[in-house]
Design a protein around this motif. Structure first.
Motif, PDB file in Angstrom:
ATOM      1  N   CYS A 137      75.726 -31.520  86.230  1.00 21.76           N
ATOM      2  CA  CYS A 137      75.850 -30.974  84.875  1.00 21.76           C
ATOM      3  C   CYS A 137      76.126 -32.101  83.877  1.00 21.76           C
ATOM      4  O   CYS A 137      76.897 -33.010  84.174  1.00 21.76           O
ATOM      5  CB  CYS A 137      76.990 -29.958  84.813  1.00 21.76           C
ATOM      6  N   TYR A 138      75.503 -31.996  82.723  1.00 25.85           N
ATOM      7  CA  TYR A 138      75.696 -32.988  81.666  1.00 25.85           C
ATOM      8  C   TYR A 138      76.072 -32.255  80.386  1.00 25.85           C
ATOM      9  O   TYR A 138      75.261 -31.521  79.811  1.00 25.85           O
ATOM     10  CB  TYR A 138      74.410 -33.798  81.481  1.00 25.85           C
ATOM     11  N   VAL A 139      77.333 -32.410  79.961  1.00 23.84           N
ATOM     12  CA  VAL A 139      77.807 -31.780  78.727  1.00 23.84           C
ATOM     13  C   VAL A 139      77.442 -32.699  77.565  1.00 23.84           C
ATOM     14  O   VAL A 139      78.085 -33.726  77.335  1.00 23.84           O
ATOM     15  CB  VAL A 139      79.329 -31.515  78.777  1.00 23.84           C
ATOM     16  N   ASN A 140      76.389 -32.321  76.859  1.00 21.71           N
ATOM     17  CA  ASN A 140      75.826 -33.136  75.783  1.00 21.71           C
ATOM     18  C   ASN A 140      76.456 -32.743  74.431  1.00 21.71           C
ATOM     19  O   ASN A 140      77.236 -31.808  74.342  1.00 21.71           O
ATOM     20  CB  ASN A 140      74.307 -32.900  75.769  1.00 21.71           C
ATOM     21  N   LYS A 141      76.110 -33.475  73.404  1.00 21.80           N
ATOM     22  CA  LYS A 141      76.523 -33.183  72.017  1.00 21.80           C
ATOM     23  C   LYS A 141      78.045 -33.189  71.844  1.00 21.80           C
ATOM     24  O   LYS A 141      78.582 -32.391  71.067  1.00 21.80           O
ATOM     25  CB  LYS A 141      75.931 -31.843  71.561  1.00 21.80           C
ATOM     26  N   MET A 142      78.731 -34.085  72.560  1.00 24.95           N
ATOM     27  CA  MET A 142      80.185 -34.188  72.401  1.00 24.95           C
ATOM     28  C   MET A 142      80.568 -34.705  71.017  1.00 24.95           C
ATOM     29  O   MET A 142      81.735 -34.653  70.632  1.00 24.95           O
ATOM     30  CB  MET A 142      80.774 -35.098  73.483  1.00 24.95           C
ATOM     31  N   ASP A 143      79.588 -35.177  70.243  1.00 22.26           N
ATOM     32  CA  ASP A 143      79.857 -35.668  68.888  1.00 22.26           C
ATOM     33  C   ASP A 143      79.800 -34.554  67.848  1.00 22.26           C
ATOM     34  O   ASP A 143      80.134 -34.778  66.684  1.00 22.26           O
ATOM     35  CB  ASP A 143      78.828 -36.740  68.517  1.00 22.26           C
ATOM     36  N   ARG A 144      79.389 -33.340  68.252  1.00 18.47           N
ATOM     37  CA  ARG A 144      79.226 -32.255  67.272  1.00 18.47           C
ATOM     38  C   ARG A 144      80.544 -31.564  66.965  1.00 18.47           C
ATOM     39  O   ARG A 144      81.439 -31.490  67.815  1.00 18.47           O
ATOM     40  CB  ARG A 144      78.230 -31.215  67.806  1.00 18.47           C
ATOM     41  N   SER A 145      80.634 -31.026  65.772  1.00 18.99           N
ATOM     42  CA  SER A 145      81.833 -30.302  65.367  1.00 18.99           C
ATOM     43  C   SER A 145      82.028 -29.078  66.263  1.00 18.99           C
ATOM     44  O   SER A 145      81.106 -28.286  66.450  1.00 18.99           O
ATOM     45  CB  SER A 145      81.690 -29.853  63.909  1.00 18.99           C
ATOM     46  N   GLY A 146      83.217 -28.954  66.830  1.00 18.21           N
ATOM     47  CA  GLY A 146      83.521 -27.825  67.710  1.00 18.21           C
ATOM     48  C   GLY A 146      83.294 -28.110  69.182  1.00 18.21           C
ATOM     49  O   GLY A 146      83.509 -27.234  70.026  1.00 18.21           O
ATOM     50  N   ALA A 147      82.862 -29.333  69.523  1.00 22.62           N
ATOM     51  CA  ALA A 147      82.623 -29.669  70.935  1.00 22.62           C
ATOM     52  C   ALA A 147      83.934 -29.599  71.721  1.00 22.62           C
ATOM     53  O   ALA A 147      84.968 -30.063  71.258  1.00 22.62           O
ATOM     54  CB  ALA A 147      82.014 -31.067  71.049  1.00 22.62           C
ATOM     55  N   ASN A 148      83.859 -28.997  72.903  1.00 21.73           N
ATOM     56  CA  ASN A 148      85.058 -28.842  73.732  1.00 21.73           C
ATOM     57  C   ASN A 148      84.661 -28.926  75.196  1.00 21.73           C
ATOM     58  O   ASN A 148      84.090 -27.994  75.762  1.00 21.73           O
ATOM     59  CB  ASN A 148      85.728 -27.495  73.431  1.00 21.73           C
ATOM     60  N   PHE A 149      84.943 -30.059  75.822  1.00 14.70           N
ATOM     61  CA  PHE A 149      84.525 -30.328  77.198  1.00 14.70           C
ATOM     62  C   PHE A 149      85.163 -29.348  78.178  1.00 14.70           C
ATOM     63  O   PHE A 149      84.483 -28.768  79.033  1.00 14.70           O
ATOM     64  CB  PHE A 149      84.897 -31.771  77.564  1.00 14.70           C
ATOM     65  N   GLU A 150      86.470 -29.146  78.065  1.00 20.73           N
ATOM     66  CA  GLU A 150      87.166 -28.287  79.029  1.00 20.73           C
ATOM     67  C   GLU A 150      86.688 -26.843  78.942  1.00 20.73           C
ATOM     68  O   GLU A 150      86.548 -26.164  79.972  1.00 20.73           O
ATOM     69  CB  GLU A 150      88.680 -28.365  78.815  1.00 20.73           C
TER      70      GLU A 150
END
Length: 714
Positions: A137-150
């Protein structure tokens, strides 16, 4: 000619995700960082049709900014050959994901760091489960507003029923996304720039790491405090794959090395025990090289996956073919496209060697195929090759009889490989050439489009003789006609969308019918006794011969089944196909002179018509799973509108700062929904839709449909 890349050094992978999660952007970066491209084209730069990304080269893809057909490219990373297929994320083109996953050994599933698991993510995940494809799995767009990895990892666990295992943690998020913690090496990877050629710094993980990289957001700081917690989870889970390392860890407190962890991660991923999770921002050029490393380190080579199953003519498993050059040749055709080179048939070679000029057997159709040109595809570019070996994905030019799902094999050692399963179309439109003089050219082009896409069907309306094109959605049919314009230079016009209704029965009926005709000379005679009974939804049609004593001669039984199958295509209520019933031939009689296959076929058709009227016939309609994502301000309006469309609300989910309303709604109520939704929410809401199941049509609605169907068509 000797093998140039060892089988163990090949990775056949797909990039799969919901629409707009960043598959094509990730693919563009992969091609840049592996040296196959020297520039990067972004999706938003293609709308003027002056340029295109490598894999979204169709005019329709450039105009809409979405992937429509899967595209294959090959590249190298760390001396490993990566055959990569970029797939669509829109539900109307799920067929492309389906057939790609059938021939791939592994997949990278891309998730939007804000939205997390979206509807098509679920559909694609289920397809990968069906074909037992290992995934990371690749969690992309971590730079976008509202991004939340967990939150995204939690959704993967709960909504997909998966076992996600983070091997990275993001350092920062949104505008402060700096890089990631590598939990295998226990190092921090930090970028100081978004430039495509920017290098990352490798830092030790120290208590002052947050201040070193300039983080201040409380949520980002809190995640960094959990590094040890995630590291412990990684080590514990990995060591489940290695008893010796586990024992050393428990008894001697020996911390496993990074190489040991990578070996365990590979083993667990290949056997689908868990799914490694990475993070990054493809658009901001952060984390793509690490995804490539993970593909090489964790996803399987052709030698790591189970041998391909072979089946008999009825589809029952009867053996297997190992992926080896030394085995007899076998390959599966998984896609046919029409382009400037003619018909291109994409095949995955599962065993043996295929040389240019060879003659092979299409074992699915019992035909011979001569192999002329063979090419390795790089999106729309075709590079000629002279041979292909086990593990390769190539295209063959101008095969005459091979279609999607067919097996090609060595004629001296014929096998049939397990076929693919394709979805049933749910929507149809009438189509015809815009210019009457081009009707023949239009028909030929339409035939080629249907041959290339198994989720399209072509039919002729018995009453009006109109040509009907059936597909997976309005966009699917619209794009098909538009592609005919650009690929075959012929324009078509489309009628109003029609719902693919079905008919079925609700009670058991024993029916007898005698077909008797005397016109002088030899006459016609056949008697059949058939029991019709309903089956559970989606079971289809089943025919059983339960006759004894030769009451219906064996040679006439297939004619009875043929008659039923032909007549069931035109139901008794509104002439829609009849489904989900069982027909058992229990008795009958024949005449030595006046009976033949045709008389029994006629008798079966008439028996069907008589029985269906008495068996409580009802109409069925396709019901769609609809997910509407809306700002909370419009939630009440959206739910009210769905209720007015005979919809049932299933769930409400958090989607970043928005709310996702999950509902089941009849397809007939969804035409034109997007325009209404945009007007109701000032253009701020969006929706996705996929087929769910068939349900009985309410009586008042069914009466309208039946009345409309009974009117003469003009």
């Amino acid at each position: 000619m000797a093998r140039t890349t060892a089988l163990a050094d090949i990775r056949n992978i797909g990039i799969i995700a919901h629409v707009d999660a960043g598959k094509t952007t990730t693919t563009e970066r992969i091609l840049y960082y592996t040296g196959r491209k020297h520039t990067i084209i972004d999706i938003h730069d293609t709308k003027d049709l002056k340029t295109s990304t490598t894999t979204d080269y169709l005019e329709q893809e450039q105009k809409r900014g979405i992937t429509i057909q899967s595209a294959a490219v090959s590249t190298f990373w760390r001396d490993k050959k990566i055959n990569l297929i970029d797939t669509p994320g829109h539900v109307d083109f799920t067929i492309e994901v389906n057939r790609s996953l059938r021939v791939l050994d592994g997949a990278v599933v891309v998730f939007d760091g804000v939205a997390g698991v979206e509807p098509q993510s679920e559909t694609n995940w289920r397809l990968a489960d069906n074909y037992d494809v290992p995934r990371l799995c690749y969690v992309n767009k971590m730079d976008r507003s509202g991004a939340n990895f967990e939150r995204c990892v939690d959704m993967i666990k709960k909504r997909l029923g998966a076992r996600p295992l983070p091997v990275q943690l993001p350092i920062g998020s949104e505008d402060d996304f700096k890089g990631m913690i590598d939990l295998v090496e226990m190092k921090a990877l930090v970028w100081d720039s978004d430039d495509k050629d920017a290098e990352w710094r490798v830092l030790d993980i120290t208590p002052d790491l947050a201040s070193k990289v300039g983080l201040s957001n409380p949520g980002d700081l809190k995640l960094l405090e959990k590094i040890e917690q995630y590291r412990t989870e990684l080590v514990d889970t990995c060591l489940e794959m290695d008893d010796e390392a586990m024992e050393a860890y428990i008894s001697d407190a020996k911390i496993p090395s990074a190489d040991t962890l990578r070996a365990c991660l590979r083993k667990g991923t290949v056997h689908s025990k868990f799914n490694p999770v990475l993070c990054g921002s493809s658009y901001k050029n952060k984390g793509v090289q690490q995804v490539l490393d993970a593909v090489v380190d964790y996803l399987p080579a052709p030698t790591d996956v189970a041998a391909i199953n072979t089946v008999d003519a009825d589809g029952n498993p009867n053996g297997e073919r190992k992926c080896s050059d030394d085995e007899p040749f076998s390959a599966l055709a998984f896609k046919v496209i029409n382009d400037a080179y003619g018909a291109l048939t994409f095949v995955r070679v599962y065993s043996g060697v295929l040389a240019k000029g060879a003659s092979v057997q299409n074992t699915t159709r019992g035909k011979r195929e001569k192999i002329g040109r063979m090419v390795e595809m790089f999106a729309k570019e075709a590079n000629p090759i002279d041979e292909a070996r086990a593990g390769d994905i190539i295209a063959l030019v101008s095969l005459t009889d091979t279609e999607t799902g067919d097996t090609l094999s060595d004629s001296a050692n014929p096998v049939i490989l397990e076929r693919m399963r394709f979805p049933e179309p749910v929507i149809s439109v009438s189509v015809q050439a815009k210019n009457k003089a081009e009707q023949e050219k239009f028909g030929a082009a339409l035939g080629k489009m249907v041959r290339a896409d198994p989720s399209l069907r072509l039919e002729t309306d018995r009453d009006t003789l109109q040509t009907l094109l059936r597909g997976m959605g309005e966009l699917h049919l619209e794009v098909t006609l538009d592609r005919m314009r650009t690929e075959f230079n012929v324009e078509g016009v489309m009628g109003e969308p029609q719902v693919a209704y079905r008919e079925t029965i609700t009670k058991r009926i024993d029916e007898q019918y005698v077909h008797k005709k005397q016109t002088g000379g030899s006459g016609q005679f056949a008697e059949v006794w058939i029991t019709f009974e309903p089956q559970e939804r989606s079971k289809g049609f089943e025919f059983v011969d339960d006759t004894t004593g030769g009451s219906v001669p064996r040679e006439y039984v297939p004619a009875v089944e043929k008659g039923l199958r032909q007549q069931m295509e035109q139901g008794v209520l509104a002439k829609f196909p009849t489904v989900d019933f069982k027909a058992t031939l229990t008795d009958g009689s024949y005449h030595d002179v006046d009976s033949n296959a045709l008389t029994f076929e006629i008798a079966a058709k008439a028996c069907f018509r008589e029985a269906m009227r008495k068996a409580g016939p009802i109409l069925l309609e396709p019901v769609m799973k609809v997910e509407t994502v809306t700002p909370g301000d419009y939630l009440g309006d959206v739910i009210g509108d769905i209720n007015r469309r005979r919809g049932s609300i299933v769930d409400q989910l958090e989607r970043g700062t928005n709310v996702a309303v999950v509902a089941t709604v009849p397809l007939s109520e969804m035409f034109g929904y997007i325009g209404h939704l945009r007007g109701m929410t000032s253009g701020r809401a969006s929706y996705t839709m996929e087929f769910s199941h068939y349900d009985p049509v309410p009586r008042n609605v069914a009466d309208e449909i039946i009345e409309k169907a009974s009117k003469p068509k003009t």
